[in-house]
Write an enzyme that holds these catalytic residues in place. Structure first.
Site, mmCIF file in Angstrom:
data_model
loop_
_atom_site.group_PDB
_atom_site.id
_atom_site.type_symbol
_atom_site.label_atom_id
_atom_site.label_comp_id
_atom_site.label_asym_id
_atom_site.label_seq_id
_atom_site.Cartn_x
_atom_site.Cartn_y
_atom_site.Cartn_z
ATOM 1 N N ASP A 128 0.860 -1.185 0.000
ATOM 2 C CA ASP A 128 0.000 0.000 0.000
ATOM 3 C C ASP A 128 0.892 1.229 0.000
ATOM 4 O O ASP A 128 2.092 1.143 0.288
ATOM 5 C CB ASP A 128 -0.931 0.017 1.216
ATOM 6 C CG ASP A 128 -1.925 1.180 1.175
ATOM 7 O OD1 ASP A 128 -2.384 1.528 0.071
ATOM 8 O OD2 ASP A 128 -2.231 1.750 2.236
ATOM 9 N N SER A 129 0.283 2.374 -0.300
ATOM 10 C CA SER A 129 1.037 3.625 -0.256
ATOM 11 C C SER A 129 1.400 3.997 1.170
ATOM 12 O O SER A 129 2.358 4.747 1.400
ATOM 13 C CB SER A 129 0.216 4.750 -0.888
ATOM 14 O OG SER A 129 -1.000 4.948 -0.175
ATOM 15 N N GLY A 164 -3.594 8.830 -3.986
ATOM 16 C CA GLY A 164 -4.803 9.422 -4.557
ATOM 17 C C GLY A 164 -4.602 10.796 -5.156
ATOM 18 O O GLY A 164 -5.500 11.322 -5.817
ATOM 19 N N CYS A 198 -4.430 -1.664 -1.821
ATOM 20 C CA CYS A 198 -4.665 -0.230 -2.038
ATOM 21 C C CYS A 198 -5.658 -0.110 -3.174
ATOM 22 O O CYS A 198 -5.378 -0.582 -4.289
ATOM 23 C CB CYS A 198 -3.344 0.457 -2.378
ATOM 24 S SG CYS A 198 -3.497 2.162 -2.934
ATOM 25 N N ASN A 199 -6.808 0.484 -2.923
ATOM 26 C CA ASN A 199 -7.824 0.613 -3.972
ATOM 27 C C ASN A 199 -7.308 1.444 -5.140
ATOM 28 O O ASN A 199 -7.570 1.124 -6.318
ATOM 29 C CB ASN A 199 -9.084 1.262 -3.400
ATOM 30 C CG ASN A 199 -9.798 0.380 -2.401
ATOM 31 O OD1 ASN A 199 -9.488 0.397 -1.215
ATOM 32 N ND2 ASN A 199 -10.752 -0.413 -2.866
ATOM 33 N N THR A 200 -6.578 2.513 -4.844
ATOM 34 C CA THR A 200 -6.082 3.387 -5.907
ATOM 35 C C THR A 200 -5.072 2.654 -6.787
ATOM 36 O O THR A 200 -5.173 2.684 -8.023
ATOM 37 C CB THR A 200 -5.445 4.654 -5.311
ATOM 38 O OG1 THR A 200 -6.432 5.357 -4.548
ATOM 39 C CG2 THR A 200 -4.921 5.568 -6.402
ATOM 40 N N CYS A 233 -11.361 3.026 0.117
ATOM 41 C CA CYS A 233 -9.922 3.211 0.342
ATOM 42 C C CYS A 233 -9.592 2.506 1.641
ATOM 43 O O CYS A 233 -10.291 2.689 2.651
ATOM 44 C CB CYS A 233 -9.577 4.701 0.429
ATOM 45 S SG CYS A 233 -7.864 5.040 0.934
ATOM 46 N N THR A 234 -8.531 1.719 1.652
ATOM 47 C CA THR A 234 -8.225 0.938 2.852
ATOM 48 C C THR A 234 -7.871 1.825 4.038
ATOM 49 O O THR A 234 -8.040 1.413 5.191
ATOM 50 C CB THR A 234 -7.082 -0.061 2.582
ATOM 51 O OG1 THR A 234 -5.976 0.626 1.971
ATOM 52 C CG2 THR A 234 -7.545 -1.168 1.646
ATOM 53 N N HIS A 235 -7.399 3.040 3.791
ATOM 54 C CA HIS A 235 -7.138 3.966 4.896
ATOM 55 C C HIS A 235 -8.409 4.320 5.667
ATOM 56 O O HIS A 235 -8.354 4.639 6.859
ATOM 57 C CB HIS A 235 -6.532 5.281 4.367
ATOM 58 C CG HIS A 235 -5.071 5.212 4.044
ATOM 59 N ND1 HIS A 235 -4.591 4.696 2.858
ATOM 60 C CD2 HIS A 235 -3.977 5.612 4.745
ATOM 61 C CE1 HIS A 235 -3.271 4.782 2.843
ATOM 62 N NE2 HIS A 235 -2.871 5.335 3.976
#
Length: 274
Positions: free
Chosen positions: A7-8, A40, A70-72, A180-182
């Site tokens: 992920d970012s 994003g 990460c969805n993005t 978004c996983t965040h």
């Protein structure tokens, strides 16, 4: 061999945390590209390059499968990655389909990063499953920055959420899809804003279960004492204070795992006044 999660930033911990519950005898590697967070707000070309570099790094560590948590990054880079690498590469997408199936004639809100909202992958998913056009997309760029700063519950976070939601009558919604996983880190704050009739949905648990299925199908399941290695943009995290921070984030995610719906009054007047 390890399973790599990318992920970012810290958002991918939500998927890793679910996988740790479902696959208790596997070894994991988590890579957060904190040098470039938030994704994003990046270009497609940047996201593909950063994600590809992370996958190459994880392959150098001998991973047997990779989860783009990460969805993005999934929306932008997953097709490129699958065309380039032989190992199983899984992505995550917003839980729009189950939300539509359970909407009972009401509307569905999807919160995501600006890039995910703009990308064709999400638009195509919605077009496939939302024949009655019940889905509303809401970009929430500041939530990723709040999460990376560890700011999950504060007047500032609540004010931001309320300002973004002020034009919506939340009583008209059956589901909030966290795209978004965040965003999973904010479930308790969101619970205080959304009516008790609104269910919270995200793709983390489904992705972890899909991972278990893919490993089984490819005869890649192993039985080891569970371990996790954490990396930040290619550097292994070993400092005790940083590992303690990650431990606290897992503790928070364990609490968030059991928050499934809003708890606020169905009267939205308080929200509209904020």
């Amino acid at each position: 061999m390890k399973i790599g999660f990318f992920d970012s930033g810290i958002g991918g911990l939500t998927v890793l945390h679910q996988a740790m519950q479902i696959l208790p005898e596997e070894e994991f590697l988590f890579y957060a590209d904190s040098e470039h967070v938030p994704f994003g707000e990046k270009t497609k070309e940047q996201i593909i390059r950063y994600t590809d570099e992370a996958v190459q790094f994880m392959l150098s560590k001998g991973v047997k499968a990779v989860v783009i948590a990460c969805n993005t990054a999934t929306s932008v880079a997953i097709s490129f990655l699958r065309s380039r690498y032989k190992i199983p590469i899984l992505g995550i997408e917003p839980a729009v389909k189950p939300a539509v199936e359970e909407c009972a004639g009401k509307r569905i809100m999807v919160m995501a990063t600006p890039v995910t909202v703009r990308e064709e992958k999400l638009k195509n998913l919605i077009a496939r499953v939302d024949s009655e056009h019940r889905v509303d997309l809401l970009p929430m760029p500041k939530l990723v920055r709040f999460a990376e700063a560890g700011n999950f519950r504060s007047p500032e976070v609540t004010a931001y959420l309320c300002s973004q939601l002020a034009k919506y009558d939340l009583r008209n919604y059956s589901s909030l899809v966290l795209g978004c996983t965040h965003f999973n880190f904010f479930k308790d704050t969101m619970q205080e804003i959304f009516p008790s009739s609104v269910d919270f949905l995200d793709g983390s648990e489904g992705t972890a279960r899909h991972l278990a299925d893919v490993l089984k199908q490819n005869d890649l399941l192993e039985h080891h004492p569970q371990t996790v290695e954490y990396y930040r943009s290619g550097c292994k995290i070993t400092a005790p204070e940083e590992l303690e921070r990650i431990r606290r984030l897992h503790q928070r995610l364990e609490r968030m795992r059991f928050i499934r719906r809003g708890a606020a009054s169905d009267d939205c007047s308080e929200l509209k006044s904020m």
